[in-house]
Design a protein around this motif. Structure first.
Motif, short mmCIF file in Angstrom:
data_model
loop_
_atom_site.label_atom_id
_atom_site.label_comp_id
_atom_site.label_asym_id
_atom_site.label_seq_id
_atom_site.Cartn_x
_atom_site.Cartn_y
_atom_site.Cartn_z
N ALA A 111 0.46 -1.49 -0.22
CA ALA A 111 0.30 0.45 -0.19
C ALA A 111 1.40 0.93 -0.08
O ALA A 111 1.79 1.34 1.18
CB ALA A 111 -1.16 -0.13 1.45
N VAL A 112 0.18 2.40 -1.51
CA VAL A 112 1.29 3.47 -1.28
C VAL A 112 1.79 4.12 0.43
O VAL A 112 2.90 4.56 0.79
CB VAL A 112 0.36 4.79 -1.99
N HIS A 113 0.58 3.99 1.27
CA HIS A 113 1.09 4.52 2.67
C HIS A 113 1.32 3.44 3.14
O HIS A 113 2.50 4.67 3.92
CB HIS A 113 -0.53 4.75 2.95
N ASN A 114 1.89 3.02 3.25
CA ASN A 114 3.03 2.11 3.99
C ASN A 114 4.56 2.31 3.59
O ASN A 114 5.37 1.39 3.96
CB ASN A 114 2.64 0.19 3.73
N LEU A 115 4.56 3.14 2.42
CA LEU A 115 5.85 4.05 1.83
C LEU A 115 6.17 5.12 2.46
O LEU A 115 7.22 5.57 2.07
CB LEU A 115 5.51 3.06 0.07
N TYR A 116 5.14 5.62 3.10
CA TYR A 116 5.14 7.15 2.98
C TYR A 116 5.68 7.44 4.57
O TYR A 116 6.09 8.30 5.67
CB TYR A 116 3.94 7.33 2.78
N SER A 123 -3.06 2.01 -3.74
CA SER A 123 -4.23 2.61 -3.10
C SER A 123 -4.35 1.88 -1.81
O SER A 123 -4.44 2.39 -0.68
CB SER A 123 -5.02 3.51 -3.69
N ASP A 124 -5.03 0.91 -1.98
CA ASP A 124 -5.55 0.15 -0.85
C ASP A 124 -6.78 1.10 -0.33
O ASP A 124 -7.07 0.69 0.96
CB ASP A 124 -4.84 -0.26 0.12
N HIS A 125 -7.84 1.59 -1.32
CA HIS A 125 -8.76 2.72 -1.54
C HIS A 125 -9.93 2.12 -0.37
O HIS A 125 -10.09 0.66 -0.91
CB HIS A 125 -9.06 2.87 -2.35
N ASN A 126 -10.11 2.83 0.44
CA ASN A 126 -11.18 2.31 1.35
C ASN A 126 -12.30 2.83 1.80
O ASN A 126 -11.58 3.45 3.39
CB ASN A 126 -10.34 1.45 2.64
N PRO A 127 -13.06 3.64 1.03
CA PRO A 127 -13.59 4.93 1.62
C PRO A 127 -14.49 4.07 3.20
O PRO A 127 -15.47 3.68 2.91
CB PRO A 127 -14.83 5.40 0.87
N GLU A 160 -12.90 2.02 12.67
CA GLU A 160 -11.93 0.52 11.50
C GLU A 160 -11.26 1.28 10.83
O GLU A 160 -10.55 2.32 11.04
CB GLU A 160 -13.72 1.00 10.68
N TYR A 161 -10.19 0.40 10.28
CA TYR A 161 -9.05 0.20 9.86
C TYR A 161 -9.55 0.61 8.27
O TYR A 161 -10.51 0.36 7.55
CB TYR A 161 -8.71 -1.40 9.59
N GLY A 162 -8.72 1.45 7.42
CA GLY A 162 -8.52 2.02 6.62
C GLY A 162 -8.61 3.71 6.32
O GLY A 162 -9.32 4.57 6.70
N THR A 163 -8.56 3.91 4.68
CA THR A 163 -8.05 5.08 4.44
C THR A 163 -8.79 5.21 3.00
O THR A 163 -8.30 3.81 1.34
CB THR A 163 -6.52 5.10 4.73
N ILE A 164 -8.78 6.14 2.35
CA ILE A 164 -8.72 6.16 0.74
C ILE A 164 -7.35 7.09 0.58
O ILE A 164 -6.35 7.24 1.11
CB ILE A 164 -9.59 7.86 0.67
N GLY A 165 -7.20 6.63 -1.60
CA GLY A 165 -5.60 7.14 -2.09
C GLY A 165 -5.73 6.50 -2.70
O GLY A 165 -4.88 6.99 -3.50
N LEU A 166 -7.62 6.58 -3.94
CA LEU A 166 -7.38 7.09 -5.45
C LEU A 166 -6.31 7.94 -5.93
O LEU A 166 -5.35 8.60 -6.50
CB LEU A 166 -8.19 6.85 -5.88
N GLU A 167 -6.95 9.01 -5.37
CA GLU A 167 -6.72 10.60 -5.54
C GLU A 167 -4.82 11.11 -5.12
O GLU A 167 -4.72 11.85 -5.62
CB GLU A 167 -7.72 11.03 -4.69
N SER A 168 -4.86 9.89 -4.33
CA SER A 168 -3.66 10.74 -3.85
C SER A 168 -2.30 10.43 -4.15
O SER A 168 -0.65 9.88 -3.47
CB SER A 168 -3.15 11.18 -2.22
N ILE A 211 -5.64 9.94 4.81
CA ILE A 211 -4.65 9.51 5.58
C ILE A 211 -3.53 10.07 4.92
O ILE A 211 -2.81 11.04 6.31
CB ILE A 211 -3.93 8.19 5.56
N PHE A 212 -3.73 10.53 4.10
CA PHE A 212 -2.30 12.18 3.05
C PHE A 212 -3.42 13.51 3.30
O PHE A 212 -2.30 14.51 2.70
CB PHE A 212 -1.98 11.60 1.57
N MET A 213 -3.97 13.68 3.83
CA MET A 213 -4.24 14.84 4.00
C MET A 213 -3.45 16.07 4.91
O MET A 213 -2.60 14.97 6.10
CB MET A 213 -5.56 14.71 5.51
N ASP A 214 -3.52 17.14 4.16
CA ASP A 214 -2.21 18.12 4.61
C ASP A 214 -1.32 18.16 4.35
O ASP A 214 -0.47 18.49 4.26
CB ASP A 214 -2.60 18.69 6.19
#
Length: 417
Positions: free
Chosen positions: A258-263, A305-309, A323-331, A395-398
């Motif tokens: 997942a992209v957030h696990n790289l960041y 992105s593991d996109h999960n709204p 709950e576990y999860g983040t949106i991710g397509l847009e970022s 998760i990428f907010m701001d």
């Protein structure tokens, strides 16, 4: 669809026009001309953007859209729009809906919702009935209906014999079996990475060992049974090493991250922001380094992105219960460009298509147009204004990200911002 794309830098290593600036004429969904300063005698719609770049359409191997059953989180229609505006022309859609996608009828329903859209929907069927981990679902029937893989989303298969049978059975029709890498008895009630940070925050930890034991088990089973195995969203350095060893043995295994696990690292949880509560959990800087190295040497096949709204009621509560999860397509594009070169980012975003049954369409004369339009230079702070999803658990907010997507052209359809 007839259009003329003006002055676009082509980034496609499988194209004769790679790394050159060209005009591209598209007629009835086919590329009929590529060249400098093409004329437009038929007054086709012209597409011209600042610092316009074009590549093959991007692919995401793990997205959730909610529908059917959780339309308040996301609908398929808006999910497809979100994917297109984020640069993706094909997405593998997880079965964590209500009801769970575990029959051929369910798969056919999802396929029908994606007809004549710019984004190709690739439904993933549940591996077990109701994703309960007890009995195998209708794998063969779902495959015939168009399922691209089989996966109980974020639910590990605790019974090793069940996974053994699934791999053996699916190999009869070239089915791709996915196994979430977590040993639940080790993970316990952990809600974040087990580390000094979890101790200081007073949160229960989920250790690396939970992922690594499951990966090791699954790879032993794959070596015994044969078949095709995909391990989604790995997060640990040892996990990378185990899969690298398996590939050296020529096992038919792929994996994603997942992209957030790289960041982000687990230190991002110090403010108890539930948008950072993801599964697998955010790990350490050493893990991130190993994951990036694994991407560079091909051990890790793709980034998702593991996109999960998720709606606000599931996130704006006490951390332990969120709950576990983040949106991710847009970022996804903007985050990857902060970690990799443009060339590597595009390579990563176009990986994994064949594994999940999506076609590759090089940018060449006579070929179907399946492409993403973007500007790689723009820097911005990610905000609600950049979100197209119905949910805002980002998760990428701001975060400062880089790169703007203009849209996609695929399946004889144009989607632009």
């Amino acid at each position: 669809m007839n259009i003329l794309i003006k002055s676009a830098k082509i980034l496609d290593t499988k194209s004769d026009f790679h790394n050159t600036v060209q005009d591209i004429l598209v007629e009835d969904g086919l590329i009929t001309k590529i060249g400098s300063h093409l004329k437009n005698p038929n007054a086709y719609t012209e597409i011209a953007f600042k610092d316009l770049h074009i590549s093959q359409g991007w692919f995401d191997s793990s997205v959730c859209f909610g529908e059917p059953g959780f339309e308040e989180r996301e609908t398929i229609e808006n999910g497809i729009k979100t994917a297109a505006l984020s640069g993706f022309t094909a997405v593998a859609l997880n079965p964590n809906t209500n009801p769970i996608i575990d029959t051929s009828t369910d798969v056919s329903y999802l396929k029908s919702k994606g007809v004549n859209k710019a984004v190709k929907l690739l439904p993933i069927g549940a591996l077990t009935k109701g994703s309960k981990g007890i009995d195998l679902a209708e794998l063969y029937d779902m495959k015939n209906a168009g399922a691209t893989a089989f996966y109980d989303y974020k639910k590990p298969i605790s019974n090793p014999n069940l996974l053994k049978i699934a791999l053996q059975y699916a190999s009869n029709f070239n089915g791709l079996v996915c196994s979430y890498p977590q040993e639940n008895k080790i993970a316990g009630l952990g809600v974040m990475n087990e580390n000094v940070t979890s101790t200081s925050l007073g949160l229960k930890g989920n250790p690396d060992l939970a992922e690594e034991l499951q990966i090791a088990r699954d790879l032993f089973l794959l070596e015994y049974t044969g078949g095709k195995l995909h391990i989604p969203t790995i997060s640990t350095a040892k996990g990378v090493a185990l899969i690298r060893e398996a590939k050296a043995k020529k096992l038919d295994v792929s994996c994603s991250v997942a992209v957030h696990n790289l960041y982000f690292t687990d230190e991002s949880l110090t403010h108890f922001d539930t948008n950072f509560k993801v599964k697998p959990p955010l790990r350490t800087l050493d893990d991130i380094t190993a994951l990036i190295d694994g991407l560079k040497d091909g051990t890790i096949d793709m980034v998702t992105s593991d996109h999960n709204p998720l709606d606000i009621e599931l996130k704006k509560i006490e951390f332990d219960h969120a709950e576990y999860g983040t949106i991710g397509l847009e970022s996804a594009f903007g985050a990857l460009l902060q970690k990799f070169t443009l060339k590597k980012t595009i390579e990563i975003l176009t990986r994994g298509k064949q594994r999940f049954g999506a076609s590759e369409n090089p940018i060449k004369i006579g070929g179907k147009i399946n492409a993403t339009l973007f500007n790689p230079a723009l820097k911005y702070s990610f905000s609600k204004a950049h979100i197209h999803s119905k949910s805002y658990n980002a998760i990428f907010m701001d975060e400062t990200l880089k790169g703007e997507v203009y849209g996609v052209i695929a399946n004889n359809t144009l989607v632009l911002k």
